[in-house]
Design a protein around this motif. Sequence first.
Motif, PDB file in Angstrom:
ATOM      1  N   LEU A  76       0.835  -1.204   0.000  1.00 54.00           N
ATOM      2  CA  LEU A  76       0.000   0.000   0.000  1.00 54.00           C
ATOM      3  C   LEU A  76       0.868   1.252   0.000  1.00 54.00           C
ATOM      4  O   LEU A  76       0.554   2.232  -0.696  1.00 54.00           O
ATOM      5  N   ALA A  77       1.952   1.231   0.749  1.00 51.70           N
ATOM      6  CA  ALA A  77       2.836   2.400   0.809  1.00 51.70           C
ATOM      7  C   ALA A  77       3.429   2.714  -0.557  1.00 51.70           C
ATOM      8  O   ALA A  77       3.528   3.889  -0.942  1.00 51.70           O
ATOM      9  N   ALA A  78       3.809   1.687  -1.307  1.00 45.74           N
ATOM     10  CA  ALA A  78       4.343   1.918  -2.650  1.00 45.74           C
ATOM     11  C   ALA A  78       3.298   2.576  -3.538  1.00 45.74           C
ATOM     12  O   ALA A  78       3.617   3.470  -4.341  1.00 45.74           O
ATOM     13  N   PHE A  79       2.044   2.185  -3.388  1.00 49.55           N
ATOM     14  CA  PHE A  79       0.949   2.767  -4.172  1.00 49.55           C
ATOM     15  C   PHE A  79       0.729   4.232  -3.809  1.00 49.55           C
ATOM     16  O   PHE A  79       0.340   5.043  -4.652  1.00 49.55           O
ATOM     17  N   LEU A  80       1.001   4.575  -2.544  1.00 46.84           N
ATOM     18  CA  LEU A  80       0.746   5.925  -2.034  1.00 46.84           C
ATOM     19  C   LEU A  80       2.002   6.791  -2.030  1.00 46.84           C
ATOM     20  O   LEU A  80       1.980   7.905  -1.506  1.00 46.84           O
ATOM     21  N   ALA A  81       3.084   6.289  -2.592  1.00 45.91           N
ATOM     22  CA  ALA A  81       4.350   7.030  -2.676  1.00 45.91           C
ATOM     23  C   ALA A  81       4.856   7.449  -1.307  1.00 45.91           C
ATOM     24  O   ALA A  81       5.157   8.619  -1.046  1.00 45.91           O
ATOM     25  N   THR A  82       4.948   6.460  -0.429  1.00 47.68           N
ATOM     26  CA  THR A  82       5.542   6.675   0.874  1.00 47.68           C
ATOM     27  C   THR A  82       6.231   5.374   1.266  1.00 47.68           C
ATOM     28  O   THR A  82       6.449   4.498   0.435  1.00 47.68           O
ATOM     29  N   SER A  83       6.594   5.241   2.537  1.00 48.81           N
ATOM     30  CA  SER A  83       7.250   4.027   3.014  1.00 48.81           C
ATOM     31  C   SER A  83       6.388   3.366   4.078  1.00 48.81           C
ATOM     32  O   SER A  83       5.556   4.013   4.725  1.00 48.81           O
ATOM     33  N   SER A 174     -17.307  15.152   1.345  1.00 43.49           N
ATOM     34  CA  SER A 174     -18.317  14.111   1.224  1.00 43.49           C
ATOM     35  C   SER A 174     -19.619  14.656   0.644  1.00 43.49           C
ATOM     36  O   SER A 174     -20.219  14.037  -0.239  1.00 43.49           O
ATOM     37  N   THR A 175     -20.069  15.799   1.131  1.00 38.27           N
ATOM     38  CA  THR A 175     -21.336  16.354   0.644  1.00 38.27           C
ATOM     39  C   THR A 175     -21.163  17.068  -0.694  1.00 38.27           C
ATOM     40  O   THR A 175     -21.909  16.829  -1.643  1.00 38.27           O
ATOM     41  N   LEU A 176     -20.170  17.939  -0.777  1.00 40.04           N
ATOM     42  CA  LEU A 176     -20.006  18.768  -1.975  1.00 40.04           C
ATOM     43  C   LEU A 176     -19.366  18.017  -3.137  1.00 40.04           C
ATOM     44  O   LEU A 176     -19.526  18.413  -4.295  1.00 40.04           O
ATOM     45  N   ALA A 177     -18.620  16.960  -2.837  1.00 45.18           N
ATOM     46  CA  ALA A 177     -17.891  16.162  -3.837  1.00 45.18           C
ATOM     47  C   ALA A 177     -16.765  16.932  -4.501  1.00 45.18           C
ATOM     48  O   ALA A 177     -16.196  16.480  -5.485  1.00 45.18           O
ATOM     49  N   LEU A 178     -16.408  18.094  -3.963  1.00 42.82           N
ATOM     50  CA  LEU A 178     -15.355  18.923  -4.539  1.00 42.82           C
ATOM     51  C   LEU A 178     -13.980  18.473  -4.065  1.00 42.82           C
ATOM     52  O   LEU A 178     -13.812  18.057  -2.918  1.00 42.82           O
ATOM     53  N   GLN A 179     -12.970  18.610  -4.930  1.00 40.75           N
ATOM     54  CA  GLN A 179     -11.584  18.401  -4.543  1.00 40.75           C
ATOM     55  C   GLN A 179     -11.017  19.700  -3.967  1.00 40.75           C
ATOM     56  O   GLN A 179     -11.250  20.781  -4.504  1.00 40.75           O
ATOM     57  N   THR A 180     -10.259  19.565  -2.894  1.00 35.51           N
ATOM     58  CA  THR A 180      -9.631  20.707  -2.251  1.00 35.51           C
ATOM     59  C   THR A 180      -8.178  20.833  -2.715  1.00 35.51           C
ATOM     60  O   THR A 180      -7.490  19.820  -2.830  1.00 35.51           O
ATOM     61  N   PRO A 181      -7.690  22.045  -2.965  1.00 38.19           N
ATOM     62  CA  PRO A 181      -6.263  22.245  -3.286  1.00 38.19           C
ATOM     63  C   PRO A 181      -5.401  22.033  -2.040  1.00 38.19           C
ATOM     64  O   PRO A 181      -4.891  22.985  -1.434  1.00 38.19           O
ATOM     65  N   VAL A 182      -5.248  20.782  -1.634  1.00 38.47           N
ATOM     66  CA  VAL A 182      -4.588  20.458  -0.372  1.00 38.47           C
ATOM     67  C   VAL A 182      -3.160  20.994  -0.326  1.00 38.47           C
ATOM     68  O   VAL A 182      -2.722  21.553   0.687  1.00 38.47           O
ATOM     69  N   ALA A 183      -2.417  20.814  -1.416  1.00 38.02           N
ATOM     70  CA  ALA A 183      -1.012  21.237  -1.418  1.00 38.02           C
ATOM     71  C   ALA A 183      -0.877  22.731  -1.132  1.00 38.02           C
ATOM     72  O   ALA A 183       0.053  23.159  -0.426  1.00 38.02           O
ATOM     73  N   ALA A 187       1.079  24.306   2.087  1.00 43.15           N
ATOM     74  CA  ALA A 187       2.149  25.283   1.873  1.00 43.15           C
ATOM     75  C   ALA A 187       1.901  26.570   2.662  1.00 43.15           C
ATOM     76  O   ALA A 187       2.852  27.218   3.128  1.00 43.15           O
ATOM     77  N   PHE A 188       0.644  26.945   2.834  1.00 45.20           N
ATOM     78  CA  PHE A 188       0.319  28.141   3.616  1.00 45.20           C
ATOM     79  C   PHE A 188       0.562  27.890   5.105  1.00 45.20           C
ATOM     80  O   PHE A 188       1.046  28.778   5.824  1.00 45.20           O
ATOM     81  N   LEU A 207      -7.676   9.499  -6.646  1.00 49.89           N
ATOM     82  CA  LEU A 207      -6.697  10.536  -6.960  1.00 49.89           C
ATOM     83  C   LEU A 207      -5.289   9.956  -6.844  1.00 49.89           C
ATOM     84  O   LEU A 207      -5.034   9.121  -5.973  1.00 49.89           O
ATOM     85  N   PRO A 208      -4.355  10.382  -7.687  1.00 50.78           N
ATOM     86  CA  PRO A 208      -2.970   9.933  -7.546  1.00 50.78           C
ATOM     87  C   PRO A 208      -2.327  10.608  -6.338  1.00 50.78           C
ATOM     88  O   PRO A 208      -2.143  11.825  -6.328  1.00 50.78           O
ATOM     89  N   LEU A 209      -2.019   9.828  -5.304  1.00 53.26           N
ATOM     90  CA  LEU A 209      -1.503  10.378  -4.062  1.00 53.26           C
ATOM     91  C   LEU A 209       0.005  10.159  -3.956  1.00 53.26           C
ATOM     92  O   LEU A 209       0.503   9.069  -4.253  1.00 53.26           O
ATOM     93  N   GLN A 210       0.709  11.200  -3.532  1.00 52.80           N
ATOM     94  CA  GLN A 210       2.132  11.121  -3.227  1.00 52.80           C
ATOM     95  C   GLN A 210       2.305  11.723  -1.830  1.00 52.80           C
ATOM     96  O   GLN A 210       2.564  12.921  -1.674  1.00 52.80           O
ATOM     97  N   LEU A 211       2.138  10.879  -0.833  1.00 53.27           N
ATOM     98  CA  LEU A 211       1.987  11.368   0.532  1.00 53.27           C
ATOM     99  C   LEU A 211       3.250  12.029   1.058  1.00 53.27           C
ATOM    100  O   LEU A 211       3.162  13.057   1.741  1.00 53.27           O
ATOM    101  N   ASP A 212       4.405  11.464   0.784  1.00 55.18           N
ATOM    102  CA  ASP A 212       5.631  12.107   1.275  1.00 55.18           C
ATOM    103  C   ASP A 212       5.809  13.502   0.671  1.00 55.18           C
ATOM    104  O   ASP A 212       6.173  14.448   1.361  1.00 55.18           O
ATOM    105  N   ALA A 213       5.544  13.611  -0.614  1.00 56.41           N
ATOM    106  CA  ALA A 213       5.731  14.891  -1.297  1.00 56.41           C
ATOM    107  C   ALA A 213       4.682  15.919  -0.875  1.00 56.41           C
ATOM    108  O   ALA A 213       4.942  17.123  -0.925  1.00 56.41           O
TER     109      ALA A 213
END
Length: 390
Positions: A76-83, A174-183, A187-188, A207-213
């Motif tokens: 699972l970690a390899a799929f999520l780009a972490t260790s 969950s309700t709005l189904a919108l993606q949030t600009p998490v990065a 950064a803020f 979504l393609p997740l790269q958790l470490d990055a």
Amino acid sequence: MPQELVDLAGAQPGHALRHHWTLEPSMHFLNHGSFGATPKYVLTAQDAWRARLERQPVRFMSSELPDALRATRERLAAFLATSAERLALVENATDAVNAVLRSFAWRSGDEIVLADHAYLAVRHTVSFLAQRHGLVVKLAQIPFPLSGGQAITDAYCEAITARTRLVIVDHIFSTLALQTPVADIVAFCQPLGVRVLVDGAHAPGLLPLQLDALGADWYTGNCHKWLLAPKGCAFLYASPTAAASLHPTVISNFHEQGFPREFDWQGTRDYSGWLAIPAALDFLGAFGIERYRSVLCQQASAAARLLSEHWQTALPAPMELFSAMVTLALPGDPEASDEMARRWHDRLWQQHRIEVPVLAFKQRLWVRISAQIYNELPDYEALARAVRPD
């Protein structure tokens, strides 16, 4: 590779793929987003793990389970780009959020920022802790409808003050189904020393997740939704600086042995769902993960356009902010109450065999459609016909 996965590799999405699931054949299932639906291939793998446990329970729990859990985390970690050492397995995202919030060293007057549309269980957890520790809860007011993702980022950033200790960000509401600009939000927060917990309940697989990055302190996601794993499967990611004081919600035998080992054992439980996560990754890999994501987004977009045109209602946000789920306003001016939402849901199910959530918020009734590779456009056409504009 099993023949079932070989066949899946070249299969076209649609009703012809429903035989991979145990879904009732007579219904239009447009609500994969709530609890997911696990393919038979993955359930068979789960059954195999359960049978292996029951053949010799002591040997399995004592000798075989640790290596099996480690292998699952590594996959699972390899799929999520972490260790693997950054990843713990939990039952659901709510469990993970509770683990983070209840491990935090709160001080009276500390502020927590979360969205006004944060998941209800998260809001309840925050409210519980606020009363217990004297915390201040600040709600980021997410506009809906909206014209772009910057409005989401601005809502979070404007709610943060010098007393803010933690921001909880929904990766997909969950309700709005919108993606949030998490990065952008991470950064803020980083220069301000504000910790960030991302509730990514809907994100894994979708979504393609790269958790470490990404740089968040904690990230949790469900595996039973778009990753197609069995129910009771989720993960909690912790950055190196955020793992030291993190403990599971149930303190048990591995207490003080560090993250993620403490999370491996919280008393006797059925581990077969967690151990079937690699089978879910195999299933998605056979179909093609990039193809999977593309199909779901294209299908959701086509369905949203169809419903918008049929109901003569505008999309509440640009399509690029949605993925495999889209929330649209019901036509007309129905009473915007939870009771009316329940009646609409029940009517659609009982009269039309359509399973889709109907929600009441922002003085309107909304419907949230999901797209999955077992769906076709006629499923959404049935919904369009069942809901007639005034």
